[in-house]
Write an enzyme that holds these catalytic residues in place. Structure first.
Site, mmCIF file in Angstrom:
data_model
loop_
_atom_site.group_PDB
_atom_site.id
_atom_site.type_symbol
_atom_site.label_atom_id
_atom_site.label_comp_id
_atom_site.label_asym_id
_atom_site.label_seq_id
_atom_site.Cartn_x
_atom_site.Cartn_y
_atom_site.Cartn_z
ATOM 1 N N ASP A 41 0.819 -1.208 0.000
ATOM 2 C CA ASP A 41 0.000 0.000 0.000
ATOM 3 C C ASP A 41 0.858 1.267 0.000
ATOM 4 O O ASP A 41 1.763 1.405 0.833
ATOM 5 C CB ASP A 41 -0.887 -0.004 1.255
ATOM 6 C CG ASP A 41 -2.152 0.809 1.086
ATOM 7 O OD1 ASP A 41 -2.224 1.614 0.144
ATOM 8 O OD2 ASP A 41 -3.066 0.646 1.900
ATOM 9 N N ASP A 42 0.576 2.171 -0.943
ATOM 10 C CA ASP A 42 1.240 3.486 -0.997
ATOM 11 C C ASP A 42 2.747 3.390 -1.275
ATOM 12 O O ASP A 42 3.513 4.270 -0.869
ATOM 13 C CB ASP A 42 1.034 4.272 0.303
ATOM 14 C CG ASP A 42 -0.371 4.826 0.443
ATOM 15 O OD1 ASP A 42 -1.224 4.527 -0.407
ATOM 16 O OD2 ASP A 42 -0.623 5.575 1.407
ATOM 17 N N CYS A 80 -6.789 3.814 -3.428
ATOM 18 C CA CYS A 80 -6.748 2.396 -3.059
ATOM 19 C C CYS A 80 -7.857 1.556 -3.679
ATOM 20 O O CYS A 80 -7.591 0.563 -4.351
ATOM 21 C CB CYS A 80 -6.809 2.268 -1.535
ATOM 22 S SG CYS A 80 -5.342 2.879 -0.678
ATOM 23 N N HIS A 134 -9.566 -2.936 -1.030
ATOM 24 C CA HIS A 134 -9.641 -1.889 -0.006
ATOM 25 C C HIS A 134 -10.694 -2.265 1.034
ATOM 26 O O HIS A 134 -10.490 -2.056 2.241
ATOM 27 C CB HIS A 134 -9.992 -0.545 -0.647
ATOM 28 C CG HIS A 134 -10.170 0.564 0.346
ATOM 29 N ND1 HIS A 134 -9.114 1.140 1.020
ATOM 30 C CD2 HIS A 134 -11.293 1.188 0.801
ATOM 31 C CE1 HIS A 134 -9.563 2.076 1.825
ATOM 32 N NE2 HIS A 134 -10.873 2.120 1.719
ATOM 33 N N ASP A 328 -0.164 -0.323 -5.108
ATOM 34 C CA ASP A 328 -1.461 0.056 -5.674
ATOM 35 C C ASP A 328 -1.456 1.447 -6.301
ATOM 36 O O ASP A 328 -2.311 1.766 -7.122
ATOM 37 C CB ASP A 328 -2.584 -0.070 -4.643
ATOM 38 C CG ASP A 328 -2.363 0.757 -3.387
ATOM 39 O OD1 ASP A 328 -1.268 1.328 -3.203
ATOM 40 O OD2 ASP A 328 -3.293 0.830 -2.561
ATOM 41 N N HIS A 329 -0.512 2.273 -5.954
ATOM 42 C CA HIS A 329 -0.305 3.581 -6.589
ATOM 43 C C HIS A 329 0.960 4.183 -6.008
ATOM 44 O O HIS A 329 1.543 3.635 -5.074
ATOM 45 C CB HIS A 329 -1.493 4.524 -6.360
ATOM 46 C CG HIS A 329 -2.026 4.484 -4.957
ATOM 47 N ND1 HIS A 329 -1.305 4.933 -3.880
ATOM 48 C CD2 HIS A 329 -3.200 4.011 -4.460
ATOM 49 C CE1 HIS A 329 -2.020 4.752 -2.772
ATOM 50 N NE2 HIS A 329 -3.162 4.183 -3.101
#
Length: 493
Positions: A41-42, A80, A134, A328-329
């Protein structure tokens, strides 16, 4: 057209029938490959294997040495929920109809083909640990295993007690759901001397390892989602100790010249944590603290990846398992004076992606432009030989066989902002974005950034006369590729 005689035709039919009876089916001759996917994540593509030597990420670096690292992979939306839904369905947000944070896939589409559904139909044990979707239990009917992970974001008992007290007070006062969520947040960073299992991701790794042991004799499709380095930047003290605060440099806070207001955010996600001002810039001291915490959280997540991979090796499953790691990004750490994600900027759209698959390239890097929607067709093709028709993406197998091969002429991303949708296209050199009204398809503003030399260009060139021809060409490409139709664009309420 040449025709066979009836006699010869009968012989050919008999031969074909015999072959069908005596030859094993594709399913019988092709051994099923396991699939293990890490969701981080992130995570910025800022790791040792991506050239950031100051980041301690030995486990992910090792995985990169065992497969293909994609230098230019892009998510479909820097948020997300829609990013993960796009990845799991192999579809763009305009196809899923989801571009907000609050809509689970199965609330709006009960029958959409997803990876857990696909692999369940193909006889796999399907397991989800940690933050995969998410909405953690989304697609629950298609998971063989989906234990609820621990909810704590902090390990310090004093922090947990303070949060519990604030939450109770908010509940007693009958505040809104939004205010209740704010009450449940503590500081943006935490350093606490505790074992890895004292935090959520340590428990998730333990759950995944136990599942590997239980399913080692069955084909499995396993997703393991680590929440760090998502806020709060909370990790065991030994991961903070890997770094020195003064090694971090505060990035330039200057926005690219002529960047439109719609392109950026006020980074409200970070501002909701204690100790972060409601408006204005962060001090250099606070910026370095957050950068330090982010790096510590990356190393913490990396260690959990290593634990799961070590168990895969110990069980003798590595040669039969396709392993994927992706973020995810992207994320902003004070770049342009901004934080978090929520934009179409390169920093938010570009993601880390590594694929290690038996029989494919090892220790290679690819400059091909690829998208997150390509992951579903890739693992489906490698594991079963088939790709669901519903996928918008394309299998990356040709690139995994030859990492120097070109794949896409551009990669697409999008982000909603009120009544407009920003569609963004990354070519070999340029990032071009159009902000379009959903109701009229009118282009309200454009962005054009030159990424030949940098990930953080300093000027929006879209309105410069000398780039008018380029803007016109890119606009035609973007609209043809995105197939923008107002009736299909579902904006968040």
């Amino acid at each position: 057209m040449k025709r066979f005689s009836p006699f010869l035709s009968s012989i050919l039919l008999a031969f074909a029938a015999a072959m069908l009876l005596t030859s094993p089916s594709i399913a019988e001759t092709t051994e099923k490959k396991n699939v293990l996917i890490f969701f981080i994540d992130d995570l910025r593509p800022e790791l040792g294997c991506y050239g950031a030597d100051y980041i301690k990420s030995p486990s992910i670096d090792s995985l990169a040495n065992e497969g293909v690292l994609f230098e230019r992979a892009y998510c479909q939306q820097a948020l997300c929920a829609p990013s993960r839904i796009s990845m799991m369905s192999g579809q763009y947000p305009d196809s899923t109809g989801i571009c907000d944070l609050f809509t689970p896939l199965r609330r709006v589409n009960k029958t959409a083909m997803t990876m857990p559904l696909y692999f369940k139909q193909n006889g796999y044990t399907t397991a989800s640990f940690g933050k995969v979707y998410h909405h953690l239990r989304d697609d629950k009917a298609n998971w063989s295993e989906v234990p609820q992970p621990p909810s704590e974001n902090y390990a310090n008992p004093e922090t947990l007690q303070a949060i519990a007290q604030r939450t109770k007070q908010a509940k007693d006062q009958g505040v809104s759901v939004k205010e209740m969520r704010l009450a449940a947040k503590g500081p943006a960073t935490e350093i606490y001397e505790v074992d890895d299992e004292g935090y959520r991701d340590g428990v998730v790794a333990k759950q995944a390892i136990e599942s590997l042991r239980n399913n080692k004799d069955n084909p499995f499709f396993m997703c393991v989602g680590f929440a760090k380095p998502h806020l709060p930047f909370a990790a065991p003290k030994r991961y903070w100790d890997l770094y020195q605060r003064d090694q971090f440099t505060v990035p330039s806070r200057e926005l690219p010249k002529d960047t439109p207001r719609v392109a950026i955010t006020i980074w409200g996600e970070l501002r909701s944590y204690l100790g972060i001002p409601d408006e204005g810039e962060l001090s250099d001291e606070k910026t370095k603290e957050l950068m330090h915490g982010y790096a510590a959280s990356v190393s913490f997540a990396d260690a959990q990846v290593g634990k799961v991979m070590d168990e895969l090796d110990r069980l003798g499953l590595r040669e039969d398992t396709i392993v994927v790691l992706w973020g995810d990004h992207g994320y902003k750490l004070g770049d342009y004076g901004l934080w978090c994600k929520h934009t179409n900027l390169e920093l938010d759209a570009r993601v880390p992606m590594i694929i290690s698959a038996p029989g494919h390239a090892v220790g290679q890097r690819s400059q091909a432009l690829v998208e997150v929607v390509d992951l579903f067709p890739t693992v489906a093709s490698m594991a079963t030989g088939e790709v669901p028709e519903s996928c918008d993406g394309r299998s990356l197998e040709p690139v995994l066989e030859n990492p120097n091969k070109e794949f896409r002429p551009f990669a697409l991303s999008q982000y909603p902002r009120g009544a407009v949708m920003g569609y963004s296209m990354r070519t070999d050199r340029w990032r071009y974005t159009e902000w379009i009204k959903a109701s009229t398809k009118e282009v309200t503003v454009r962005e054009l950034y030159d990424h030949q030399e940098t990930q953080t260009p300093t000027v929006n060139l879209a309105n410069a006369p000398e780039y008018a021809g380029l803007v016109s060409r890119l606009s035609k490409q973007l609209n043809a590729a995105a197939k923008i139709e107002a009736s299909k664009v579902k904006m968040p309420k």
